[in-house]
Write an enzyme that holds these catalytic residues in place. Structure first.
Site, PDB file in Angstrom:
ATOM      1  CG  HIS A  88      -0.900 -15.190  16.529  1.00 27.08           C
ATOM      2  ND1 HIS A  88      -0.328 -14.626  15.410  1.00 27.08           N
ATOM      3  CD2 HIS A  88      -2.119 -14.617  16.643  1.00 27.08           C
ATOM      4  CE1 HIS A  88      -1.185 -13.775  14.869  1.00 27.08           C
ATOM      5  NE2 HIS A  88      -2.273 -13.735  15.591  1.00 27.08           N
ATOM      6  CG  ASP A  90       2.112 -17.347  13.583  1.00 21.17           C
ATOM      7  OD1 ASP A  90       1.475 -17.006  14.614  1.00 21.17           O
ATOM      8  OD2 ASP A  90       1.572 -17.917  12.612  1.00 21.17           O
ATOM      9  CG  ASP A 121      -2.833 -10.378  13.239  1.00 23.37           C
ATOM     10  OD1 ASP A 121      -2.853 -11.149  14.208  1.00 23.37           O
ATOM     11  OD2 ASP A 121      -3.285 -10.683  12.111  1.00 23.37           O
ATOM     12  CD  GLU A 154      -4.258 -16.779  14.260  1.00 26.44           C
ATOM     13  OE1 GLU A 154      -5.497 -16.746  14.227  1.00 26.44           O
ATOM     14  OE2 GLU A 154      -3.559 -16.129  13.448  1.00 26.44           O
ATOM     15  CD  GLU A 155      -1.790 -14.354  11.147  1.00 18.95           C
ATOM     16  OE1 GLU A 155      -2.756 -14.775  10.488  1.00 18.95           O
ATOM     17  OE2 GLU A 155      -1.799 -13.263  11.731  1.00 18.95           O
TER      18      GLU A 155
HETATM   19  N1  BES Z   1      -6.039 -11.756  14.588  1.00 22.20           N
HETATM   20  C1  BES Z   1      -6.581 -12.364  13.434  1.00 22.20           C
HETATM   21  C2  BES Z   1      -8.081 -12.574  13.520  1.00 22.20           C
HETATM   22  C3  BES Z   1      -8.909 -11.326  13.652  1.00 22.20           C
HETATM   23  C4  BES Z   1      -8.519 -10.137  13.062  1.00 22.20           C
HETATM   24  C5  BES Z   1     -10.069 -11.376  14.344  1.00 22.20           C
HETATM   25  C6  BES Z   1      -9.294  -9.006  13.216  1.00 22.20           C
HETATM   26  C7  BES Z   1     -10.850 -10.263  14.480  1.00 22.20           C
HETATM   27  C8  BES Z   1     -10.454  -9.060  13.926  1.00 22.20           C
HETATM   28  C9  BES Z   1      -5.893 -13.694  13.198  1.00 22.20           C
HETATM   29  O1  BES Z   1      -4.491 -13.591  13.321  1.00 22.20           O
HETATM   30  C10 BES Z   1      -6.141 -14.140  11.788  1.00 22.20           C
HETATM   31  O2  BES Z   1      -5.655 -13.518  10.892  1.00 22.20           O
HETATM   32  N2  BES Z   1      -6.882 -15.236  11.599  1.00 22.20           N
HETATM   33  C11 BES Z   1      -7.090 -15.774  10.308  1.00 22.20           C
HETATM   34  C12 BES Z   1      -7.588 -17.185  10.385  1.00 22.20           C
HETATM   35  C13 BES Z   1      -6.511 -18.232  10.524  1.00 22.20           C
HETATM   36  C14 BES Z   1      -7.148 -19.599  10.603  1.00 22.20           C
HETATM   37  C15 BES Z   1      -5.496 -18.169   9.419  1.00 22.20           C
HETATM   38  C16 BES Z   1      -8.145 -15.002   9.570  1.00 22.20           C
HETATM   39  O3  BES Z   1      -9.106 -14.496  10.200  1.00 22.20           O
HETATM   40  O4  BES Z   1      -8.024 -14.894   8.354  1.00 22.20           O
HETATM   41 MN    MN Z   2      -3.993 -12.564  15.013  1.00 27.00          MN
HETATM   42 MN    MN Z   3      -3.738 -12.631  11.456  1.00 23.98          MN
END
Ligand code: BES
Ligand code: MN
Ligand code: MN
Length: 459
Positions: A88, A90, A121, A154-155
């Site tokens: 992603h 964003d 990220d 994604e975020e």
């Molecule tokens: N990259 C992250 C998820 C992540 C971070 C997985 C560290 C494992 C280790 C992703 O960009 C993220 O932040 N996801 C969100 C969920 C989304 C539905 C907003 C999260 O985990 O808060």
């Molecule tokens: Mn991410």
């Molecule tokens: Mn993230």
């Protein structure tokens, strides 16, 4: 494939790779804040251009009802394995800005790390794949069919992704999804994430009187919604930090002793963990270790809470409303919709008659577990052994990437979570960074992943 040759190419092009990433990091593609709308589109254009420059074919900007999905592929031979790379472009909002040592969208290199919002990220991580492709193309040996799908929402919960995936099953068909958007235990102990949590996220609003009141004239005679909200939230966990919502744990599968033993074997240094976070003691559900709490137990957290007067000085006021944003991280077999419903029912039920409660669900996502027995996992393992000299440790992560469960459900494709970040990267926090070592080593590892995937795939 020759390790020395690949290392040599990466060393020779080191500055070029880093500078291209820096240009991408300069684009403030914050999907949550409409003020950055143009920049989010600009980041999509930049990614498409870089895919094309690397030699990826059929690159396009796929419009959605939100931010676009950047696609590109290079299909050479139907009998070769096909890899779908997801990432992603964003990023999270950079606030609070005053806690950054340098501006979030003016990347700086310090202590061999690139500091910028999105560095780990996920811009720095998905850019690894564009450079790995470029190298394979350059040496004239792209061993797999490749597809790229880099999204921009994604975020904020990937609202438009499900429709896109459903409408493009053929285009996205693959043998494995490859994602670099997670972290490793440490550079000394490389690991591969094999489990991600699901998510149920909602906002609650508690209303007392129909307007703000004088806290002396009315205080103590009608409900103060902030006090009430605090009590309600506090009641969601018992003295053992066990969540008290009826039915919350019903679907949770207990881990076997073997699985727990495997988690306990992971080289995790709790003293170092505490030191790094500046806490004197860890805290969590009784009966579970820190890695179990983060990896395999569902959790509930307040992410933000507000109401009443928060300006300078003192204002004597009994607020009319109080709010909180609450997230629950879910583990395999729990369903996001179900948990959102039982939370909402419970929260309304525990509200005293003196207040009104409104619950607004936001985005959710399902948990995912990936196989350690697949050919793709074995290829990842061999790539780590070749490039890092170590067998990666499988770990469960507390973060969420809802697309992993979606790809599995809609396309029947398993993912490999080849993350190169570290927990010290401070993703979603001020001073986010990504190690240059991790960026370059990620490129090397990815090159070998494709090589081994092809050679391990039976013809
Ligand atoms: N990259 C992250 C998820 C992540 C971070 C997985 C560290 C494992 C280790 C992703 O960009 C993220 O932040 N996801 C969100 C969920 C989304 C539905 C907003 C999260 O985990 O808060
Ligand atoms: Mn991410
Ligand atoms: Mn993230």
């Amino acid at each position: 494939m020759d390790l020395a040759e690949i290392r040599n190419i990466i060393q020779t092009n080191r500055d070029k790779y880093i500078n291209e990433l820096i240009d991408l990091l300069k684009i403030p593609s914050v999907s949550a804040d409409s003020q950055y709308k143009d920049s989010v589109f600009k980041a999509a254009d930049y990614v498409r251009q870089k895919l094309e420059d690397a030699g990826v074919e059929n690159t396009e900007i796929c419009q959605t009802d939100g931010y676009p999905i950047v696609y590109g592929d290079k299909i050479q031979n139907p009998s070769w394995p096909t890899v779908l790379i997801y990432g992603h472009y964003d990023v999270q909002p950079a606030d609070p800005l005053d806690l950054w040592d340098s501006p979030p969208f003016e990347p700086v290199i310090k202590n061999d790390k690139i500091y910028a919002r999105g560095s780990a990220d996920d811009k720095g991580q998905f850019y690894i794949h564009i450079k790995a492709f470029e190298i394979l193309n350059q040496i004239g040996n792209i061993p797999c069919n490749m597809k790229f799908m880099i999204e921009g929402e994604e975020e904020v919960g990937s609202d438009n992704l499900e429709d896109f995936v459903k409408a493009n099953r053929q285009k996205l068909a693959a043998d494995v999804v490859l994602i670099s958007d997670t972290s490793m235990l440490s550079n000394e102990n490389p690991s591969i994430t094999t489990g991600l949590k699901g998510l149920s996220y909602l906002q609650v609003e508690v209303t007392g009187a129909n307007r703000d009141l004088h806290s002396g004239t009315f205080g103590g005679s009608v409900a103060n919604p902030i006090n009430t909200l605090c009590k309600m939230i506090a009641s969601l966990k018992d003295e053992n930090n066990h969540i008290t919502i009826p039915g919350f744990y019903d679907k949770v599968i207990d881990l076997t002793n073997d699985e727990r033993a495997a988690i306990a074997r992971a080289p995790f240094d709790e003293e170092e963990f505490k030191k790094e976070l500046g806490v004197n003691e860890v805290e969590g559900e009784k009966g579970y270790s820190t890695l179990e709490r983060t990896g395999i137990r569902p959790t509930l957290d307040v992410n933000g809470m507000w109401g009443g007067y928060i300006g300078e000085g003192a204002k004597t006021v009994l607020p009319s409303k109080a709010y909180a944003k609450i997230s629950m991280r879910l583990v395999p077999n729990q369903s996001s919709d179900e948990i959102t419903k039982i939370f909402s029912d419970h929260f309304r039920k525990i509200a005293p008659k003196s207040v009104k409660v409104k619950v607004t669900p936001y985005h959710g996502g399902e948990p995912a577990v990936t196989s350690t027995q697949s050919v793709a996992y074995k290829a990842a393992e061999k790539a780590f052994e070749t490039c890092w000299g170590k067998t990666p440790i499988p770990t469960r992560d507390g973060g969420s990437i809802p697309i992993v469960a979606l790809f599995e459900r809609e396309l029947g494709v398993d993912s490999v979570l080849l993350g190169f970040g570290l927990n010290s990267d401070a993703i979603h926090s001020p001073n986010e960074s990504f190690g240059i070592f991790n960026f370059l080593k990620g490129i090397e590892t990815t090159v070998f992943f494709h090589h081994f995937l092809r050679s391990l795939t039976k013809k």
